[in-house]
Design a protein around this motif. Sequence first.
Motif, PDB file in Angstrom:
ATOM      1  N   ARG A   1       0.830  -1.205   0.000  1.00  0.00           N
ATOM      2  CA  ARG A   1       0.000   0.000   0.000  1.00  0.00           C
ATOM      3  C   ARG A   1       0.868   1.260   0.000  1.00  0.00           C
ATOM      4  N   GLY A   2       1.991   1.221   0.708  1.00  0.00           N
ATOM      5  CA  GLY A   2       2.914   2.348   0.709  1.00  0.00           C
ATOM      6  C   GLY A   2       3.529   2.589  -0.661  1.00  0.00           C
ATOM      7  N   VAL A   3       3.862   1.515  -1.373  1.00  0.00           N
ATOM      8  CA  VAL A   3       4.401   1.646  -2.731  1.00  0.00           C
ATOM      9  C   VAL A   3       3.344   2.245  -3.649  1.00  0.00           C
ATOM     10  N   PHE A   4       2.107   1.763  -3.511  1.00  0.00           N
ATOM     11  CA  PHE A   4       1.019   2.320  -4.332  1.00  0.00           C
ATOM     12  C   PHE A   4       0.907   3.823  -4.105  1.00  0.00           C
ATOM     13  N   SER A   5       0.867   4.235  -2.844  1.00  0.00           N
ATOM     14  CA  SER A   5       0.640   5.629  -2.503  1.00  0.00           C
ATOM     15  C   SER A   5       1.877   6.493  -2.728  1.00  0.00           C
ATOM     16  N   GLY A   6       2.994   6.086  -2.193  1.00  0.00           N
ATOM     17  CA  GLY A   6       4.190   6.920  -2.235  1.00  0.00           C
ATOM     18  C   GLY A   6       4.936   6.872  -3.548  1.00  0.00           C
ATOM     19  N   THR A   7       5.298   5.676  -3.976  1.00  0.00           N
ATOM     20  CA  THR A   7       6.143   5.556  -5.160  1.00  0.00           C
ATOM     21  C   THR A   7       5.350   5.737  -6.448  1.00  0.00           C
ATOM     22  N   LEU A   8       4.292   4.948  -6.600  1.00  0.00           N
ATOM     23  CA  LEU A   8       3.575   4.970  -7.872  1.00  0.00           C
ATOM     24  C   LEU A   8       2.788   6.260  -8.078  1.00  0.00           C
ATOM     25  N   LYS A   9       2.053   6.678  -7.058  1.00  0.00           N
ATOM     26  CA  LYS A   9       1.217   7.873  -7.211  1.00  0.00           C
ATOM     27  C   LYS A   9       2.027   9.155  -7.097  1.00  0.00           C
ATOM     28  N   LYS A  10       2.754   9.308  -6.002  1.00  0.00           N
ATOM     29  CA  LYS A  10       3.420  10.582  -5.735  1.00  0.00           C
ATOM     30  C   LYS A  10       4.709  10.756  -6.542  1.00  0.00           C
ATOM     31  N   LYS A  11       5.590   9.763  -6.512  1.00  0.00           N
ATOM     32  CA  LYS A  11       6.885   9.920  -7.181  1.00  0.00           C
ATOM     33  C   LYS A  11       6.782   9.750  -8.692  1.00  0.00           C
ATOM     34  N   LEU A  12       6.070   8.703  -9.133  1.00  0.00           N
ATOM     35  CA  LEU A  12       6.005   8.425 -10.568  1.00  0.00           C
ATOM     36  C   LEU A  12       4.819   9.089 -11.253  1.00  0.00           C
ATOM     37  N   GLY A  13       3.873   9.601 -10.475  1.00  0.00           N
ATOM     38  CA  GLY A  13       2.726  10.303 -11.047  1.00  0.00           C
ATOM     39  C   GLY A  13       1.733   9.402 -11.768  1.00  0.00           C
ATOM     40  N   LEU A  14       1.714   8.127 -11.432  1.00  0.00           N
ATOM     41  CA  LEU A  14       0.754   7.212 -12.058  1.00  0.00           C
ATOM     42  C   LEU A  14      -0.603   7.333 -11.375  1.00  0.00           C
ATOM     43  N   THR A  15      -1.660   7.098 -12.130  1.00  0.00           N
ATOM     44  CA  THR A  15      -3.001   7.142 -11.571  1.00  0.00           C
ATOM     45  C   THR A  15      -3.477   5.712 -11.369  1.00  0.00           C
ATOM     46  N   LEU A  16      -3.822   5.389 -10.132  1.00  0.00           N
ATOM     47  CA  LEU A  16      -4.318   4.052  -9.824  1.00  0.00           C
ATOM     48  C   LEU A  16      -5.834   4.105  -9.691  1.00  0.00           C
TER      49      LEU A  16
END
Length: 156
Positions: A122-137
Amino acid sequence: MRIYIIGNDGITLCRETLATVNEGEIAVASNEELHAAPLSGKRLLALWNALPSVEKRKKVGDRDTLINQLWSAIEALPDPEPQSDSKRPSKQDAVIAMLRRPEGSTVDEVANATGWQRHTVRGVFSGTLKKKLGLTLAATIEERGRVYRIAEPASV
Protein backbone atom coordinates in the motif's frame (compact mmCIF):
# COMPACT_ATOMS: atom_id res chain seq x y z
CA MET A 1 39.03 -5.90 -34.06
CA ARG A 2 40.38 -8.07 -31.30
CA ILE A 3 42.92 -6.42 -29.02
CA TYR A 4 44.51 -8.37 -26.21
CA ILE A 5 45.64 -6.74 -23.00
CA ILE A 6 48.53 -8.60 -21.40
CA GLY A 7 48.66 -7.82 -17.72
CA ASN A 8 49.84 -9.36 -14.49
CA ASP A 9 46.61 -11.34 -14.22
CA GLY A 10 46.81 -12.89 -17.69
CA ILE A 11 45.39 -12.02 -21.09
CA THR A 12 42.12 -10.12 -21.55
CA LEU A 13 40.24 -9.58 -24.79
CA CYS A 14 39.18 -6.01 -25.48
CA ARG A 15 36.86 -5.20 -28.38
CA GLU A 16 37.78 -1.57 -29.04
CA THR A 17 41.03 0.31 -29.06
CA LEU A 18 42.06 1.79 -25.76
CA ALA A 19 43.21 5.36 -25.27
CA THR A 20 45.54 4.32 -22.46
CA VAL A 21 46.81 1.12 -20.94
CA ASN A 22 47.50 0.69 -17.24
CA GLU A 23 51.06 0.49 -15.99
CA GLY A 24 52.51 -2.96 -16.49
CA GLU A 25 50.01 -3.85 -19.22
CA ILE A 26 50.70 -4.28 -22.91
CA ALA A 27 48.12 -4.09 -25.71
CA VAL A 28 48.67 -6.26 -28.79
CA ALA A 29 46.49 -6.75 -31.85
CA SER A 30 48.73 -8.93 -34.01
CA ASN A 31 51.43 -11.56 -33.93
CA GLU A 32 53.96 -8.91 -35.01
CA GLU A 33 53.02 -6.68 -32.05
CA LEU A 34 53.39 -9.66 -29.72
CA HIS A 35 56.87 -10.31 -31.15
CA ALA A 36 57.79 -6.64 -30.61
CA ALA A 37 56.36 -6.49 -27.08
CA PRO A 38 58.92 -6.21 -24.27
CA LEU A 39 58.05 -9.53 -22.65
CA SER A 40 60.67 -11.60 -20.88
CA GLY A 41 60.96 -15.30 -21.54
CA LYS A 42 59.75 -15.96 -18.01
CA ARG A 43 56.60 -13.89 -18.59
CA LEU A 44 55.95 -15.53 -21.97
CA LEU A 45 56.24 -18.92 -20.31
CA ALA A 46 53.83 -17.87 -17.55
CA LEU A 47 51.32 -16.60 -20.12
CA TRP A 48 51.56 -19.87 -22.05
CA ASN A 49 51.10 -22.00 -18.93
CA ALA A 50 48.10 -19.89 -17.84
CA LEU A 51 46.18 -20.74 -21.02
CA PRO A 52 43.53 -23.43 -20.68
CA SER A 53 44.06 -26.83 -22.25
CA VAL A 54 47.66 -26.35 -23.40
CA GLU A 55 50.53 -28.64 -22.61
CA LYS A 56 52.47 -26.94 -19.82
CA ARG A 57 56.09 -26.08 -20.49
CA LYS A 58 59.05 -25.79 -18.15
CA LYS A 59 61.43 -24.04 -20.55
CA VAL A 60 60.98 -21.28 -23.09
CA GLY A 61 62.97 -22.96 -25.85
CA ASP A 62 62.97 -20.91 -29.04
CA ARG A 63 61.43 -17.51 -28.21
CA ASP A 64 59.96 -16.90 -31.69
CA THR A 65 58.36 -20.34 -31.77
CA LEU A 66 56.85 -19.80 -28.31
CA ILE A 67 55.43 -16.42 -29.35
CA ASN A 68 53.92 -17.90 -32.53
CA GLN A 69 52.37 -20.74 -30.55
CA LEU A 70 51.14 -18.30 -27.89
CA TRP A 71 49.50 -16.09 -30.55
CA SER A 72 47.80 -19.10 -32.17
CA ALA A 73 46.50 -20.25 -28.80
CA ILE A 74 45.24 -16.76 -27.92
CA GLU A 75 43.44 -16.40 -31.26
CA ALA A 76 41.79 -19.80 -30.73
CA LEU A 77 40.29 -18.75 -27.40
CA PRO A 78 36.52 -18.29 -27.58
CA ASP A 79 35.12 -14.78 -27.27
CA PRO A 80 33.88 -14.11 -23.76
CA GLU A 81 30.14 -13.75 -23.33
CA PRO A 82 29.22 -10.11 -23.77
CA GLN A 83 28.14 -8.35 -20.62
CA SER A 84 24.43 -7.89 -20.59
CA ASP A 85 23.42 -4.26 -20.49
CA SER A 86 19.99 -5.19 -19.29
CA LYS A 87 19.58 -5.68 -15.61
CA ARG A 88 16.98 -7.95 -14.14
CA PRO A 89 13.62 -6.28 -13.59
CA SER A 90 13.12 -4.69 -10.20
CA LYS A 91 10.22 -5.47 -7.91
CA GLN A 92 8.83 -2.03 -8.68
CA ASP A 93 8.85 -2.89 -12.40
CA ALA A 94 7.09 -6.18 -11.61
CA VAL A 95 4.41 -4.36 -9.59
CA ILE A 96 3.82 -1.88 -12.41
CA ALA A 97 3.54 -4.75 -14.91
CA MET A 98 0.99 -6.49 -12.66
CA LEU A 99 -1.07 -3.31 -12.39
CA ARG A 100 -0.99 -2.74 -16.18
CA ARG A 101 -2.57 -6.14 -16.87
CA PRO A 102 -6.24 -5.98 -17.87
CA GLU A 103 -7.20 -8.02 -14.79
CA GLY A 104 -5.18 -5.73 -12.50
CA SER A 105 -3.94 -6.96 -9.15
CA THR A 106 -4.91 -7.05 -5.50
CA VAL A 107 -2.69 -6.04 -2.59
CA ASP A 108 -2.40 -9.71 -1.59
CA GLU A 109 -1.34 -10.77 -5.11
CA VAL A 110 1.38 -8.10 -5.20
CA ALA A 111 2.50 -9.06 -1.68
CA ASN A 112 2.79 -12.74 -2.70
CA ALA A 113 4.68 -11.90 -5.90
CA THR A 114 7.19 -9.55 -4.26
CA GLY A 115 7.50 -10.99 -0.77
CA TRP A 116 6.49 -7.64 0.71
CA GLN A 117 4.02 -7.19 3.53
CA ARG A 118 0.60 -5.73 2.77
CA HIS A 119 1.37 -2.34 4.34
CA THR A 120 4.51 -2.07 2.19
CA VAL A 121 2.47 -2.72 -0.96
CA ARG A 122 0.00 0.00 0.00
CA GLY A 123 2.91 2.35 0.71
CA VAL A 124 4.40 1.65 -2.73
CA PHE A 125 1.02 2.32 -4.33
CA SER A 126 0.64 5.63 -2.50
CA GLY A 127 4.19 6.92 -2.24
CA THR A 128 6.14 5.56 -5.16
CA LEU A 129 3.58 4.97 -7.87
CA LYS A 130 1.22 7.87 -7.21
CA LYS A 131 3.42 10.58 -5.74
CA LYS A 132 6.89 9.92 -7.18
CA LEU A 133 6.00 8.43 -10.57
CA GLY A 134 2.73 10.30 -11.05
CA LEU A 135 0.75 7.21 -12.06
CA THR A 136 -3.00 7.14 -11.57
CA LEU A 137 -4.32 4.05 -9.82
CA ALA A 138 -7.94 3.00 -10.17
CA ALA A 139 -9.47 0.61 -7.63
CA THR A 140 -12.61 -1.45 -8.12
CA ILE A 141 -14.31 -3.97 -5.87
CA GLU A 142 -14.56 -7.39 -7.49
CA GLU A 143 -15.12 -10.95 -6.28
CA ARG A 144 -11.46 -11.38 -5.38
CA GLY A 145 -11.42 -8.11 -3.39
CA ARG A 146 -10.21 -4.59 -4.17
CA VAL A 147 -8.44 -4.74 -7.53
CA TYR A 148 -5.99 -2.01 -8.53
CA ARG A 149 -5.10 -1.03 -12.08
CA ILE A 150 -3.01 1.72 -13.58
CA ALA A 151 -5.52 4.02 -15.25
CA GLU A 152 -4.46 5.16 -18.69
CA PRO A 153 -4.48 8.94 -18.97
CA ALA A 154 -7.38 10.31 -20.99
CA SER A 155 -6.31 11.54 -24.41
CA VAL A 156 -6.69 15.26 -24.89
